[in-house]
Motif scaffolding. Structure first.
Motif, PDB file in Angstrom:
ATOM      1  N   LEU A   1       0.892  -1.086  -0.154  1.00 14.98           N
ATOM      2  CA  LEU A   1      -0.205  -0.246   0.125  1.00 14.98           C
ATOM      3  C   LEU A   1       1.096   1.279   0.144  1.00 14.98           C
ATOM      4  CD1 LEU A   1      -2.835  -1.035   2.429  1.00 14.98           C
ATOM      5  CD2 LEU A   1      -2.823  -1.222   0.326  1.00 14.98           C
TER       6      LEU A   1
ATOM      7  N   ARG B   1       2.322   1.649  -3.427  1.00 10.25           N
ATOM      8  CA  ARG B   1       1.238   2.136  -5.015  1.00 10.25           C
ATOM      9  C   ARG B   1       1.056   4.370  -4.094  1.00 10.25           C
ATOM     10  NH1 ARG B   1      -4.156  -0.980  -3.938  1.00 10.25           N
ATOM     11  NH2 ARG B   1      -4.742   1.318  -2.391  1.00 10.25           N
TER      12      ARG B   1
ATOM     13  N   ARG C   1       4.240   5.816  -5.551  1.00 13.08           N
ATOM     14  CA  ARG C   1       3.440   5.894  -7.640  1.00 13.08           C
ATOM     15  C   ARG C   1       2.917   6.901  -7.421  1.00 13.08           C
ATOM     16  NH1 ARG C   1       3.496   0.045  -7.185  1.00 13.08           N
ATOM     17  NH2 ARG C   1       1.325  -0.516  -7.311  1.00 13.08           N
ATOM     18  N   LEU C   2       1.323   7.258  -6.824  1.00 11.53           N
ATOM     19  CA  LEU C   2       0.418   7.874  -6.796  1.00 11.53           C
ATOM     20  C   LEU C   2       0.902   9.861  -6.472  1.00 11.53           C
ATOM     21  CD1 LEU C   2      -2.567   5.514  -5.651  1.00 11.53           C
ATOM     22  CD2 LEU C   2      -1.958   6.194  -7.979  1.00 11.53           C
TER      23      LEU C   2
ATOM     24  N   TYR D   1      -7.262   1.742   7.134  1.00 16.93           N
ATOM     25  CA  TYR D   1      -7.222   0.634   6.261  1.00 16.93           C
ATOM     26  C   TYR D   1      -7.673  -0.621   7.584  1.00 16.93           C
ATOM     27  CZ  TYR D   1      -6.417   1.027   1.421  1.00 16.93           C
ATOM     28  OH  TYR D   1      -6.562   1.767   0.330  1.00 16.93           O
TER      29      TYR D   1
ATOM     30  N   ARG E   1       1.009  16.882  -9.822  1.00 13.75           N
ATOM     31  CA  ARG E   1      -0.510  16.397  -9.124  1.00 13.75           C
ATOM     32  C   ARG E   1       0.214  14.832  -9.393  1.00 13.75           C
ATOM     33  NH1 ARG E   1      -3.188  20.586 -11.071  1.00 13.75           N
ATOM     34  NH2 ARG E   1      -4.349  19.709 -12.701  1.00 13.75           N
ATOM     35  N   LEU E   2       0.837  14.641 -10.788  1.00 12.81           N
ATOM     36  CA  LEU E   2       0.965  13.186 -10.544  1.00 12.81           C
ATOM     37  C   LEU E   2       1.759  12.611 -10.208  1.00 12.81           C
ATOM     38  CD1 LEU E   2      -0.076  13.589 -14.626  1.00 12.81           C
ATOM     39  CD2 LEU E   2      -1.726  12.409 -12.342  1.00 12.81           C
ATOM     40  N   GLY E   3       2.943  13.066  -9.405  1.00  6.27           N
ATOM     41  CA  GLY E   3       3.677  12.464  -8.566  1.00  6.27           C
ATOM     42  C   GLY E   3       4.891  13.039  -9.677  1.00  6.27           C
TER      43      GLY E   3
ATOM     44  N   ARG F   1      -0.004   3.681 -13.154  1.00  3.26           N
ATOM     45  CA  ARG F   1      -0.197   5.194 -12.202  1.00  3.26           C
ATOM     46  C   ARG F   1      -1.929   4.628 -12.168  1.00  3.26           C
ATOM     47  NH1 ARG F   1       3.666   7.372 -12.448  1.00  3.26           N
ATOM     48  NH2 ARG F   1       4.841   9.207 -11.097  1.00  3.26           N
TER      49      ARG F   1
ATOM     50  N   ASP G   1      -3.442   2.147  -9.838  1.00  2.00           N
ATOM     51  CA  ASP G   1      -3.450   2.190  -8.877  1.00  2.00           C
ATOM     52  C   ASP G   1      -4.216   2.670  -8.357  1.00  2.00           C
ATOM     53  OD1 ASP G   1      -0.542   0.823  -8.916  1.00  2.00           O
ATOM     54  OD2 ASP G   1       0.332   2.550  -9.158  1.00  2.00           O
ATOM     55  N   ILE G   2      -4.749   3.962  -9.599  1.00  2.00           N
ATOM     56  CA  ILE G   2      -6.295   4.714  -8.587  1.00  2.00           C
ATOM     57  C   ILE G   2      -7.315   3.858  -8.850  1.00  2.00           C
ATOM     58  CG2 ILE G   2      -7.640   6.959  -9.062  1.00  2.00           C
ATOM     59  CD1 ILE G   2      -5.334   8.582 -10.161  1.00  2.00           C
TER      60      ILE G   2
ATOM     61  N   THR H   1      -7.379   2.098  -5.600  1.00  4.08           N
ATOM     62  CA  THR H   1      -7.047   2.421  -4.174  1.00  4.08           C
ATOM     63  C   THR H   1      -8.822   3.218  -4.358  1.00  4.08           C
ATOM     64  OG1 THR H   1      -5.117   3.525  -4.242  1.00  4.08           O
ATOM     65  CG2 THR H   1      -6.234   4.424  -3.157  1.00  4.08           C
TER      66      THR H   1
ATOM     67  N   GLU I   1     -10.727   0.258  -2.894  1.00  6.86           N
ATOM     68  CA  GLU I   1     -10.907  -0.506  -2.008  1.00  6.86           C
ATOM     69  C   GLU I   1     -11.359   0.948  -0.498  1.00  6.86           C
ATOM     70  OE1 GLU I   1      -6.273  -0.858  -1.150  1.00  6.86           O
ATOM     71  OE2 GLU I   1      -6.818  -2.145  -2.762  1.00  6.86           O
TER      72      GLU I   1
ATOM     73  N   VAL J   1     -13.682   1.010   2.678  1.00  3.19           N
ATOM     74  CA  VAL J   1     -13.764   1.382   3.929  1.00  3.19           C
ATOM     75  C   VAL J   1     -14.711   2.309   4.614  1.00  3.19           C
ATOM     76  CG1 VAL J   1     -12.701   2.285   5.150  1.00  3.19           C
ATOM     77  CG2 VAL J   1     -10.614   1.095   3.698  1.00  3.19           C
TER      78      VAL J   1
ATOM     79  N   ARG K   1     -17.682  -0.043   5.342  1.00  2.00           N
ATOM     80  CA  ARG K   1     -17.561  -1.430   6.644  1.00  2.00           C
ATOM     81  C   ARG K   1     -18.057   0.248   7.385  1.00  2.00           C
ATOM     82  NH1 ARG K   1     -11.907  -2.416   6.248  1.00  2.00           N
ATOM     83  NH2 ARG K   1     -11.558  -0.905   8.672  1.00  2.00           N
TER      84      ARG K   1
END
Lengths: 137, 137
Positions: free
Chosen positions: A59, A62, A65-66, A80, B65-67, B107, B110-111, B114, B117, B121, B124
């Motif tokens: 995580l 990742r 990378r973002l 999480y 912003r994109l890293g 990327r 990855d987005i 994320t 996920e 979260v 929950r």
DNA sequence: CTTTACGTTTACGTAAGCGTCAACCACGAG
DNA sequence: CTCGTGGTTGACGCTTACGTAAACGTAAAG
């Protein structure tokens, strides 16, 4: 999920194992621990990494990378495995999630735009190249 | 605003104009120039920014912003206004584009992950919250 | 003329994210 | 016993991306 019980998930890794798997240095892994992002078990002085640590390292990388900072990543990965907690906590968490989501969606738009523009540049570039080869042959 | 003329091509901006528009500091803009990312006109000692510079600043900030690092951003934005050039150049450029595209697509994946996920979260979290409020009322 | 607004260069400071020694166990093989 | 392998803790160094004065220029307004 249909696997009620799996083999007791008792596997562990050394620091070198994780370093090799994720292609980072030992220094990096220890640094993440220093910043509170990883909390491996200690057998004597030696670090022993459990599945939880392994997932978290994934995580973290990742997140990197973002383009998130380690501080931001900390708040994200800690979301999480937050325990239920009290109402204030939950509301705060939901707010955090909304914020992160907005950021991620902005990044996604940025990526789409950039990909489109790159495609355009590529098209021009390929045309120039074709043109050039047409002339010389 | 110190805009001299407002006809489409001739418009210029002061450093403060751009700083306000993009919400960065003067220091930041000067730093980007120092790194070769911006090349404003000089009237005397004063910097004057043309549409080209303004666009580039937008690209730079999107890259951030994109890293991407400023070095990476430099190679990217310089691709946008590369002249036709010779064959070797073009091939190199196409290769660069392929590389950047691969990075961006990673990327994007990855987005997506994320975001999924985070949604989990959130679900929950919302359930816990509902549960909590059920009990107290 | 002085203030105010806006700009300039030079230069030191700083936080993040590691790299890179150095010096030190521990342990199994040869 | 020594050597190689793999681990440990400092501690200093380095790059990136700016922040933060300090000291100065210029031009319009009061």
């Amino acid at each position: 999920m249909h696997n009620i019980r799996v083999t007791a998930d008792t596997q562990t890794w050394s620091i070198a194992d994780l370093a090799a798997e994720y292609d980072v240095t030992l220094r990096t892994i220890r640094f993440y621990e220093d910043r509170g992002l990883l909390t491996p078990e200690r057998r004597g002085t030696v670090r022993v990494y459990h599945p939880r640590d392994r997932v978290r390292l994934g995580l973290i990388l990742r997140g990197k990378r973002l383009g998130f900072s380690l501080d931001e990543i900390a708040t994200i990965v800690n979301m999480y495995d937050a325990e239920p907690g009290e109402e204030g906590q939950l509301v705060y968490l939901l707010h955090q999630i909304a914020t992160r989501r907005a950021e991620l969606e902005q990044r996604r738009r940025d990526i789409e735009e950039t990909l489109h523009e790159l495609a355009e540049v590529e098209r021009r570039c390929q045309a120039d190249l074709d043109n050039l080869r047409q002339k010389t042959h």
